[in-house]
Design a protein around this motif. Structure first.
Motif, PDB file in Angstrom:
ATOM      1  N   VAL A 188       0.836  -1.206   0.000  1.00  9.66           N
ATOM      2  CA  VAL A 188       0.000   0.000   0.000  1.00  9.66           C
ATOM      3  C   VAL A 188       0.866   1.249   0.000  1.00  9.66           C
ATOM      4  CG1 VAL A 188      -1.796   1.262   1.274  1.00  9.66           C
ATOM      5  CG2 VAL A 188      -1.784  -1.241   1.283  1.00  9.66           C
ATOM      6  N   ARG A 189       0.561   2.198  -0.883  1.00  9.97           N
ATOM      7  CA  ARG A 189       1.302   3.468  -0.892  1.00  9.97           C
ATOM      8  C   ARG A 189       0.362   4.614  -0.551  1.00  9.97           C
ATOM      9  NH1 ARG A 189       6.303   3.105  -3.832  1.00  9.97           N
ATOM     10  NH2 ARG A 189       6.555   5.335  -3.540  1.00  9.97           N
ATOM     11  N   PHE A 190       0.642   5.319   0.553  1.00  9.32           N
ATOM     12  CA  PHE A 190      -0.104   6.528   0.906  1.00  9.32           C
ATOM     13  C   PHE A 190       0.558   7.691   0.173  1.00  9.32           C
ATOM     14  CE2 PHE A 190      -1.211   3.698   4.319  1.00  9.32           C
ATOM     15  CZ  PHE A 190      -2.505   4.062   4.669  1.00  9.32           C
ATOM     16  N   LEU A 191      -0.133   8.298  -0.763  1.00  7.88           N
ATOM     17  CA  LEU A 191       0.505   9.319  -1.607  1.00  7.88           C
ATOM     18  C   LEU A 191       0.124  10.753  -1.235  1.00  7.88           C
ATOM     19  CD1 LEU A 191       0.135   7.396  -4.957  1.00  7.88           C
ATOM     20  CD2 LEU A 191       2.237   7.809  -3.722  1.00  7.88           C
ATOM     21  N   GLY A 192      -0.803  10.917  -0.273  1.00  3.99           N
ATOM     22  CA  GLY A 192      -1.206  12.270   0.119  1.00  3.99           C
ATOM     23  C   GLY A 192      -1.914  13.003  -1.016  1.00  3.99           C
ATOM     24  N   LYS A 193      -2.054  14.327  -0.859  1.00  4.28           N
ATOM     25  CA  LYS A 193      -2.741  15.116  -1.897  1.00  4.28           C
ATOM     26  C   LYS A 193      -1.865  15.205  -3.134  1.00  4.28           C
ATOM     27  CE  LYS A 193      -5.510  17.934   1.167  1.00  4.28           C
ATOM     28  NZ  LYS A 193      -5.555  19.120   1.982  1.00  4.28           N
ATOM     29  N   GLN A 194      -2.440  14.986  -4.272  1.00  2.00           N
ATOM     30  CA  GLN A 194      -1.686  15.012  -5.528  1.00  2.00           C
ATOM     31  C   GLN A 194      -2.385  15.919  -6.525  1.00  2.00           C
ATOM     32  OE1 GLN A 194       1.102  13.133  -6.590  1.00  2.00           O
ATOM     33  NE2 GLN A 194       1.426  12.413  -4.510  1.00  2.00           N
ATOM     34  N   ASP A 195      -1.614  16.769  -7.204  1.00  2.00           N
ATOM     35  CA  ASP A 195      -2.220  17.632  -8.230  1.00  2.00           C
ATOM     36  C   ASP A 195      -2.460  16.866  -9.523  1.00  2.00           C
ATOM     37  OD1 ASP A 195      -2.485  19.908  -6.726  1.00  2.00           O
ATOM     38  OD2 ASP A 195      -0.400  20.518  -7.067  1.00  2.00           O
ATOM     39  N   ALA A 196      -1.474  16.057  -9.924  1.00  6.32           N
ATOM     40  CA  ALA A 196      -1.601  15.365 -11.216  1.00  6.32           C
ATOM     41  C   ALA A 196      -2.196  13.965 -11.024  1.00  6.32           C
ATOM     42  CB  ALA A 196      -0.235  15.295 -11.887  1.00  6.32           C
ATOM     43  N   VAL A 197      -3.441  13.913 -10.560  1.00  8.67           N
ATOM     44  CA  VAL A 197      -4.098  12.620 -10.321  1.00  8.67           C
ATOM     45  C   VAL A 197      -4.168  11.813 -11.617  1.00  8.67           C
ATOM     46  CG1 VAL A 197      -6.241  11.530  -9.520  1.00  8.67           C
ATOM     47  CG2 VAL A 197      -5.496  13.658  -8.525  1.00  8.67           C
ATOM     48  N   GLU A 198      -4.293  12.529 -12.746  1.00  8.11           N
ATOM     49  CA  GLU A 198      -4.439  11.829 -14.036  1.00  8.11           C
ATOM     50  C   GLU A 198      -3.222  10.932 -14.338  1.00  8.11           C
ATOM     51  OE1 GLU A 198      -4.352  15.025 -13.477  1.00  8.11           O
ATOM     52  OE2 GLU A 198      -3.212  16.158 -14.941  1.00  8.11           O
ATOM     53  N   ASP A 199      -2.025  11.325 -13.862  1.00  8.44           N
ATOM     54  CA  ASP A 199      -0.834  10.500 -14.101  1.00  8.44           C
ATOM     55  C   ASP A 199      -0.891   9.200 -13.294  1.00  8.44           C
ATOM     56  OD1 ASP A 199       0.055  12.443 -15.760  1.00  8.44           O
ATOM     57  OD2 ASP A 199       1.515  13.295 -14.359  1.00  8.44           O
ATOM     58  N   LEU A 200      -1.458   9.282 -12.097  1.00  5.52           N
ATOM     59  CA  LEU A 200      -1.596   8.077 -11.271  1.00  5.52           C
ATOM     60  C   LEU A 200      -2.693   7.181 -11.842  1.00  5.52           C
ATOM     61  CD1 LEU A 200      -1.353   9.902  -7.842  1.00  5.52           C
ATOM     62  CD2 LEU A 200       0.355   8.373  -8.816  1.00  5.52           C
ATOM     63  N   LEU A 201      -3.758   7.814 -12.331  1.00  2.90           N
ATOM     64  CA  LEU A 201      -4.849   7.026 -12.935  1.00  2.90           C
ATOM     65  C   LEU A 201      -4.348   6.306 -14.191  1.00  2.90           C
ATOM     66  CD1 LEU A 201      -7.808   9.572 -12.545  1.00  2.90           C
ATOM     67  CD2 LEU A 201      -7.519   7.421 -11.291  1.00  2.90           C
ATOM     68  N   ALA A 202      -3.423   6.963 -14.899  1.00  2.00           N
ATOM     69  CA  ALA A 202      -2.936   6.403 -16.170  1.00  2.00           C
ATOM     70  C   ALA A 202      -2.243   5.049 -15.986  1.00  2.00           C
ATOM     71  CB  ALA A 202      -1.992   7.388 -16.850  1.00  2.00           C
ATOM     72  N   VAL A 203      -1.747   4.768 -14.759  1.00  3.79           N
ATOM     73  CA  VAL A 203      -1.085   3.472 -14.538  1.00  3.79           C
ATOM     74  C   VAL A 203      -1.979   2.511 -13.736  1.00  3.79           C
ATOM     75  CG1 VAL A 203       1.248   4.424 -14.651  1.00  3.79           C
ATOM     76  CG2 VAL A 203       0.091   4.289 -12.434  1.00  3.79           C
TER      77      VAL A 203
END
Ligand code: GMT
Length: 377
Positions: free
Chosen positions: A256-271
């Motif tokens: 599990v990775r806790f990534l906190g608030k992220q601006d570029a959510v689309e990059d995380l969704l892309a994978v």
């Protein structure tokens, strides 16, 4: 048109929708005036048609609570008169609708007519709004709005159920800007975090109780026993510590990775391969729609407006609130077969296309025109 927009400027679906709507209206030639206590986070690029007016509530030792509602009403009066606004659009009923109503009454005394539209987003109705501490004011200011929209059919029904509303509520769903939310090639990134071809599950929220993040962890715990996978937890909020503790007691923190608030959510969704949203209530579920736009199928609860965007057996699966075992079973069913996973990904994207901002923006423009002409006749 000269349009004033009031919203919560921080992270959160209603502020995101208000800001993206303002940006799209500005691109379409309207002049947009944001009236908020802080620059909206998604107001990240310059546009000559966008203006920002900061509400500053004077602090004074007498105040235990700053009278933000009065400061906002005063600012609306000031901006409307000086900028000659044609219409005001407030997002989230509390306290924006009552401030708008007060501003409208003040302006009327000096002969200035400013119609306003209130968009209901969810918790302003289903959680906070119906609390007896707010209900009379919320009900009154919704009934005195010149136009009312809700982001899903379910929220419209809930509003009629919980309040005594004597006006028509128009459903204008939330939307996606496909210029930003689209599948991009991030294979190098995927290889770095899932070197052995593990599947990636993702949850994005503000970690409030209503999101039931504990169900995400519990369902993941069942999935990871059958399918090698990783879990991204994106966002932050009051439940974060409890969730970290649960992760430790389940013993699956390595995955599990806790990534906190992220601006570029689309990059995380892309994978990512699967989006998880087990909320207790969810008027719409913008985060799930953003995932679908990036071709990520959704495992969700069947609460609120979620069945309007996540289609059972097609774009993903829906289970009863709290039934994390069923969610895990559905996740495994999608992930265990590559052809099936591909089909769900394609369906998620196709369904998200219905909510393209290009389809939804004209609905808001037409609605503003209707409200203005009714108000002035
Ligand atoms: O989800 C939240 O707690 C944030 C909240 C907000 O106002 O920012 O989200 C609500 O509005 C979003 C935009 O319309 C919807 O997509 C969310 O479903 C809704 N949240 C709930 O109903 C819990």
């Amino acid at each position: 048109m000269k349009i004033g927009i009031v919203c919560y400027p921080t992270y959160g679906g209603s502020g995101v929708i208000a800001t993206e709507l303002g940006k799209a209206l500005a691109k379409n030639g309207h002049q947009v005036h944001f009236i908020t206590y802080q620059e909206p986070v998604r107001l990240d690029s310059f546009n000559e048609n966008i203006f920002y007016h900061e509400v500053s509530a004077l602090d004074y030792p007498l105040f235990q609570y700053q009278p933000y509602e009065s400061a906002l009403a005063s600012k609306i009066v000031d901006v409307a008169k000086f900028e000659k606004l044609d219409i005001l659009h407030v997002h989230y009923a509390i306290p924006h609708a009552s401030s708008a109503l007060m501003a409208q009454n003040i302006l009327r005394e000096s002969g200035y007519n400013l119609p306003f539209v209130t968009t209901l987003h969810g918790t302003d109705i289903t959680l906070v709004g119906k609390d007896p501490g707010y209900k009379p004011v919320v009900e009154y200011s919704i009934n005195h709005s010149n136009g009312i929209t809700s982001v899903s059919n379910n929220l419209r029904e809930d509003t009629y159920k919980y309040f005594n509303i004597n006006k028509e509520i128009e459903v204008i769903p939330n939307f996606i800007d496909f210029a930003r939310f689209k599948k991009t090639d991030k294979d190098h990134f995927k290889k770095a975090i899932a070197p052995n071809g593990e599947k990636i599950l993702i949850h994005v929220s503000n970690f409030r109780k209503v999101k039931r993040v504990e169900d995400v962890l519990r369902m993941f715990d069942l999935v990871v026993k059958k399918i090698p996978s990783k879990l991204f937890l994106v966002g932050d909020g009051p439940e974060r510590m409890n969730i970290e503790m649960l992760c430790r007691s389940l013993g699956n923190c390595d995955q599990v990775r806790f990534l906190g608030k992220q601006d570029a959510v689309e990059d995380l969704l892309a994978v990512s391969d699967l989006f998880i949203l087990p909320s207790e209530t969810e008027s719409f579920g913008l985060a799930a729609l953003e995932a679908m736009a990036v071709e990520v199928p959704v495992i969700s609860s069947n609460a609120g407006g979620l069945p309007e965007i996540n289609i059972q057996g097609k774009t993903g699966f829906l289970s009863n609130v709290g039934d994390y075992k069923d969610m895990a079973k559905n996740a495994i069913y999608i992930l265990e077969d590559e052809t099936r996973l591909k089909e769900f990904k394609k369906n998620a994207y196709t369904h998200a296309k219905i909510f393209d901002i290009k389809n939804i923006l004209p609905l808001y423009e037409a609605y503003y025109n209707k409200v203005r002409s009714n108000y002035n006749s």
